[in-house]
Motif scaffolding. Structure first.
Motif, PDB file in Angstrom:
ATOM      1  N   ASP A   1      37.768  83.802 -38.114  1.00  0.00           N
ATOM      2  CA  ASP A   1      37.287  82.418 -38.138  1.00  0.00           C
ATOM      3  C   ASP A   1      35.798  82.380 -37.793  1.00  0.00           C
ATOM      4  OD1 ASP A   1      36.692  79.690 -36.849  1.00  0.00           O
ATOM      5  OD2 ASP A   1      38.672  79.387 -37.734  1.00  0.00           O
ATOM      6  N   PRO A   2      35.015  81.597 -38.538  1.00  0.00           N
ATOM      7  CA  PRO A   2      33.580  81.506 -38.229  1.00  0.00           C
ATOM      8  C   PRO A   2      33.307  81.090 -36.783  1.00  0.00           C
ATOM      9  CG  PRO A   2      34.011  80.536 -40.369  1.00  0.00           C
ATOM     10  CD  PRO A   2      35.353  80.843 -39.766  1.00  0.00           C
ATOM     11  N   ASP A   3      34.133  80.195 -36.251  1.00  0.00           N
ATOM     12  CA  ASP A   3      33.933  79.779 -34.857  1.00  0.00           C
ATOM     13  C   ASP A   3      34.017  80.975 -33.912  1.00  0.00           C
ATOM     14  OD1 ASP A   3      33.813  77.281 -35.911  1.00  0.00           O
ATOM     15  OD2 ASP A   3      35.425  76.422 -34.716  1.00  0.00           O
ATOM     16  N   VAL A   4      34.938  81.886 -34.210  1.00  0.00           N
ATOM     17  CA  VAL A   4      35.096  83.073 -33.376  1.00  0.00           C
ATOM     18  C   VAL A   4      33.859  83.956 -33.477  1.00  0.00           C
ATOM     19  CG1 VAL A   4      36.447  85.186 -33.021  1.00  0.00           C
ATOM     20  CG2 VAL A   4      37.612  83.020 -33.545  1.00  0.00           C
ATOM     21  N   ARG A   5      33.337  84.120 -34.706  1.00  0.00           N
ATOM     22  CA  ARG A   5      32.127  84.927 -34.891  1.00  0.00           C
ATOM     23  C   ARG A   5      30.933  84.304 -34.160  1.00  0.00           C
ATOM     24  NH1 ARG A   5      31.202  88.692 -38.520  1.00  0.00           N
ATOM     25  NH2 ARG A   5      29.121  87.888 -38.935  1.00  0.00           N
ATOM     26  N   TRP A   6      30.797  82.992 -34.265  1.00  0.00           N
ATOM     27  CA  TRP A   6      29.668  82.330 -33.620  1.00  0.00           C
ATOM     28  C   TRP A   6      29.769  82.463 -32.098  1.00  0.00           C
ATOM     29  CZ3 TRP A   6      30.713  77.504 -37.087  1.00  0.00           C
ATOM     30  CH2 TRP A   6      30.294  77.784 -38.397  1.00  0.00           C
ATOM     31  N   GLN A   7      30.968  82.289 -31.577  1.00  0.00           N
ATOM     32  CA  GLN A   7      31.156  82.437 -30.135  1.00  0.00           C
ATOM     33  C   GLN A   7      30.873  83.872 -29.705  1.00  0.00           C
ATOM     34  OE1 GLN A   7      31.924  79.742 -28.018  1.00  0.00           O
ATOM     35  NE2 GLN A   7      31.207  81.279 -26.569  1.00  0.00           N
ATOM     36  N   ALA A   8      31.283  84.832 -30.540  1.00  0.00           N
ATOM     37  CA  ALA A   8      31.027  86.238 -30.232  1.00  0.00           C
ATOM     38  C   ALA A   8      29.524  86.528 -30.216  1.00  0.00           C
ATOM     39  CB  ALA A   8      31.731  87.133 -31.249  1.00  0.00           C
ATOM     40  N   ARG A   9      28.799  85.949 -31.164  1.00  0.00           N
ATOM     41  CA  ARG A   9      27.351  86.191 -31.211  1.00  0.00           C
ATOM     42  C   ARG A   9      26.667  85.581 -29.987  1.00  0.00           C
ATOM     43  NH1 ARG A   9      24.534  88.489 -34.854  1.00  0.00           N
ATOM     44  NH2 ARG A   9      25.951  88.167 -36.608  1.00  0.00           N
ATOM     45  N   LEU A  10      27.117  84.403 -29.597  1.00  0.00           N
ATOM     46  CA  LEU A  10      26.551  83.759 -28.413  1.00  0.00           C
ATOM     47  C   LEU A  10      26.861  84.580 -27.164  1.00  0.00           C
ATOM     48  CD1 LEU A  10      25.011  81.162 -27.641  1.00  0.00           C
ATOM     49  CD2 LEU A  10      27.237  80.089 -27.240  1.00  0.00           C
ATOM     50  N   ALA A  11      28.099  85.072 -27.080  1.00  0.00           N
ATOM     51  CA  ALA A  11      28.487  85.881 -25.923  1.00  0.00           C
ATOM     52  C   ALA A  11      27.674  87.176 -25.865  1.00  0.00           C
ATOM     53  CB  ALA A  11      29.981  86.187 -25.981  1.00  0.00           C
ATOM     54  N   ARG A  12      27.463  87.800 -27.022  1.00  0.00           N
ATOM     55  CA  ARG A  12      26.695  89.047 -27.024  1.00  0.00           C
ATOM     56  C   ARG A  12      25.241  88.804 -26.637  1.00  0.00           C
ATOM     57  NH1 ARG A  12      26.491  92.979 -32.227  1.00  0.00           N
ATOM     58  NH2 ARG A  12      24.918  91.450 -32.892  1.00  0.00           N
ATOM     59  N   ALA A  13      24.691  87.668 -27.064  1.00  0.00           N
ATOM     60  CA  ALA A  13      23.320  87.331 -26.651  1.00  0.00           C
ATOM     61  C   ALA A  13      23.246  87.188 -25.134  1.00  0.00           C
ATOM     62  CB  ALA A  13      22.880  86.036 -27.331  1.00  0.00           C
TER      63      ALA A  13
ATOM     64  N   LYS B   1      17.360  87.856 -28.391  1.00  0.00           N
ATOM     65  CA  LYS B   1      16.650  86.948 -29.302  1.00  0.00           C
ATOM     66  C   LYS B   1      17.164  87.108 -30.728  1.00  0.00           C
ATOM     67  CE  LYS B   1      12.046  85.632 -30.885  1.00  0.00           C
ATOM     68  NZ  LYS B   1      10.592  85.938 -30.828  1.00  0.00           N
ATOM     69  N   ALA B   2      17.408  88.348 -31.133  1.00  0.00           N
ATOM     70  CA  ALA B   2      17.918  88.591 -32.490  1.00  0.00           C
ATOM     71  C   ALA B   2      19.269  87.910 -32.684  1.00  0.00           C
ATOM     72  CB  ALA B   2      18.037  90.093 -32.742  1.00  0.00           C
ATOM     73  N   ASP B   3      20.136  87.974 -31.682  1.00  0.00           N
ATOM     74  CA  ASP B   3      21.438  87.316 -31.795  1.00  0.00           C
ATOM     75  C   ASP B   3      21.295  85.799 -31.829  1.00  0.00           C
ATOM     76  OD1 ASP B   3      23.442  89.205 -32.159  1.00  0.00           O
ATOM     77  OD2 ASP B   3      23.611  89.668 -30.035  1.00  0.00           O
ATOM     78  N   CYS B   4      20.433  85.252 -30.976  1.00  0.00           N
ATOM     79  CA  CYS B   4      20.234  83.797 -30.970  1.00  0.00           C
ATOM     80  C   CYS B   4      19.693  83.320 -32.314  1.00  0.00           C
ATOM     81  CB  CYS B   4      19.268  83.404 -29.851  1.00  0.00           C
ATOM     82  SG  CYS B   4      19.914  83.606 -28.189  1.00  0.00           S
ATOM     83  N   GLU B   5      18.731  84.057 -32.859  1.00  0.00           N
ATOM     84  CA  GLU B   5      18.147  83.658 -34.139  1.00  0.00           C
ATOM     85  C   GLU B   5      19.146  83.813 -35.280  1.00  0.00           C
ATOM     86  OE1 GLU B   5      14.633  86.037 -34.305  1.00  0.00           O
ATOM     87  OE2 GLU B   5      13.418  84.560 -33.217  1.00  0.00           O
ATOM     88  N   SER B   6      19.948  84.867 -35.237  1.00  0.00           N
ATOM     89  CA  SER B   6      20.976  85.041 -36.266  1.00  0.00           C
ATOM     90  C   SER B   6      22.000  83.924 -36.193  1.00  0.00           C
ATOM     91  CB  SER B   6      21.671  86.398 -36.094  1.00  0.00           C
ATOM     92  OG  SER B   6      20.780  87.452 -36.353  1.00  0.00           O
ATOM     93  N   LEU B   7      22.365  83.561 -34.958  1.00  0.00           N
ATOM     94  CA  LEU B   7      23.321  82.472 -34.790  1.00  0.00           C
ATOM     95  C   LEU B   7      22.760  81.177 -35.361  1.00  0.00           C
ATOM     96  CD1 LEU B   7      25.927  81.258 -33.640  1.00  0.00           C
ATOM     97  CD2 LEU B   7      24.746  81.011 -31.442  1.00  0.00           C
TER      98      LEU B   7
ATOM     99  N   ALA C   1      19.905  76.150 -27.128  1.00  0.00           N
ATOM    100  CA  ALA C   1      19.800  76.448 -25.701  1.00  0.00           C
ATOM    101  C   ALA C   1      19.599  77.938 -25.478  1.00  0.00           C
ATOM    102  CB  ALA C   1      21.052  75.967 -24.975  1.00  0.00           C
ATOM    103  N   CYS C   2      20.255  78.743 -26.282  1.00  0.00           N
ATOM    104  CA  CYS C   2      20.107  80.198 -26.205  1.00  0.00           C
ATOM    105  C   CYS C   2      18.643  80.585 -26.406  1.00  0.00           C
ATOM    106  CB  CYS C   2      20.998  80.837 -27.263  1.00  0.00           C
ATOM    107  SG  CYS C   2      20.917  82.637 -27.359  1.00  0.00           S
ATOM    108  N   LEU C   3      18.021  80.039 -27.411  1.00  0.00           N
ATOM    109  CA  LEU C   3      16.618  80.351 -27.693  1.00  0.00           C
ATOM    110  C   LEU C   3      15.693  79.813 -26.608  1.00  0.00           C
ATOM    111  CD1 LEU C   3      16.658  79.678 -31.529  1.00  0.00           C
ATOM    112  CD2 LEU C   3      16.159  81.875 -30.437  1.00  0.00           C
ATOM    113  N   ALA C   4      16.016  78.625 -26.091  1.00  0.00           N
ATOM    114  CA  ALA C   4      15.177  78.035 -25.048  1.00  0.00           C
ATOM    115  C   ALA C   4      15.235  78.874 -23.770  1.00  0.00           C
ATOM    116  CB  ALA C   4      15.629  76.609 -24.762  1.00  0.00           C
ATOM    117  N   GLU C   5      16.433  79.305 -23.407  1.00  0.00           N
ATOM    118  CA  GLU C   5      16.553  80.107 -22.196  1.00  0.00           C
ATOM    119  C   GLU C   5      15.793  81.428 -22.330  1.00  0.00           C
ATOM    120  OE1 GLU C   5      19.941  81.222 -18.911  1.00  0.00           O
ATOM    121  OE2 GLU C   5      20.569  80.922 -20.979  1.00  0.00           O
TER     122      GLU C   5
END
Length: 199
Positions: A20-32, A45-51, A71-75
């Protein structure tokens, strides 16, 4: 480690298309987030930008995830030496998403890193007044008040939660018991200092 390996597997281009795309997006956020903790800011940064790019491509379906990507990019900007820009970005984001406590928590953590604990406390206050406020939010609010030299307010915050919940039926969680003890200790130190000043 094992957790990162699992996230990597979900995010490989060859990963099962049925994920599921939601799972992939959550995984990318978690890895960032993991990369941030490890100090690998370029990888984060690469993960945040890819997300962010994936969310833009997904359109309205991804609307719920968009604030998290921003928020990921801002932090990251705060960790890379531009905390004021990060504060502005998070503040603008919270205007659009006023009811998200995690945004207030990010802003408060950044304010504390900048030496503004009472500003941090003000950001958290709207999310800690209800009886069902999350423990981590109440603890963060109490920490900010303690750091800002306001142990009386920290004690009142924790005791108010205890009274709302009913102390006999639902004792304070250990995290809040600790903040209460710290507040009482600092109030005692302050009273001792005042007594000594009078003598």
């Amino acid at each position: 480690d094992d957790a990162v390996a699992e996230l990597d597997a979900l995010l490989r281009p060859t990963a099962d298309a049925s994920v599921d795309p939601d799972v992939r997006w959550q995984a990318r956020l978690a890895r960032a987030a993991v990369h941030q903790v490890q100090g690998r800011l370029d990888a984060a940064k690469a993960d945040c930008e890819s997300l962010a790019a994936e969310l833009r491509a997904a359109g309205s379906r991804a609307a719920a995830f968009a604030p998290a990507a921003l928020a990921c990019l801002a932090e990251l900007r705060s960790l890379q030496g531009d905390p004021q820009a990060a504060l502005r970005a998070l503040a603008a984001l919270q205007v659009q998403q006023p009811n998200h406590p995690w945004l207030a928590l990010l802003r408060a953590e950044l304010a504390q890193r900048l030496g503004l604990p009472l500003e941090a406390a003000g950001l958290l206050e709207p999310f800690t007044s209800a009886a069902d406020a999350e423990i981590y939010m109440v603890a963060a609010h109490a920490d900010a008040l303690l750091e800002g030299g306001q142990p009386w307010r920290a004690l009142a915050l924790v005791d108010a939660r205890r009274l709302r919940r009913g102390a006999a039926e639902a004792p304070l969680p250990e995290a809040l018991q600790l903040r209460r003890a710290l507040a009482l200790a600092r109030i005692g130190q302050h009273d001792d200092a005042r007594s000594q000043a009078r003598t």
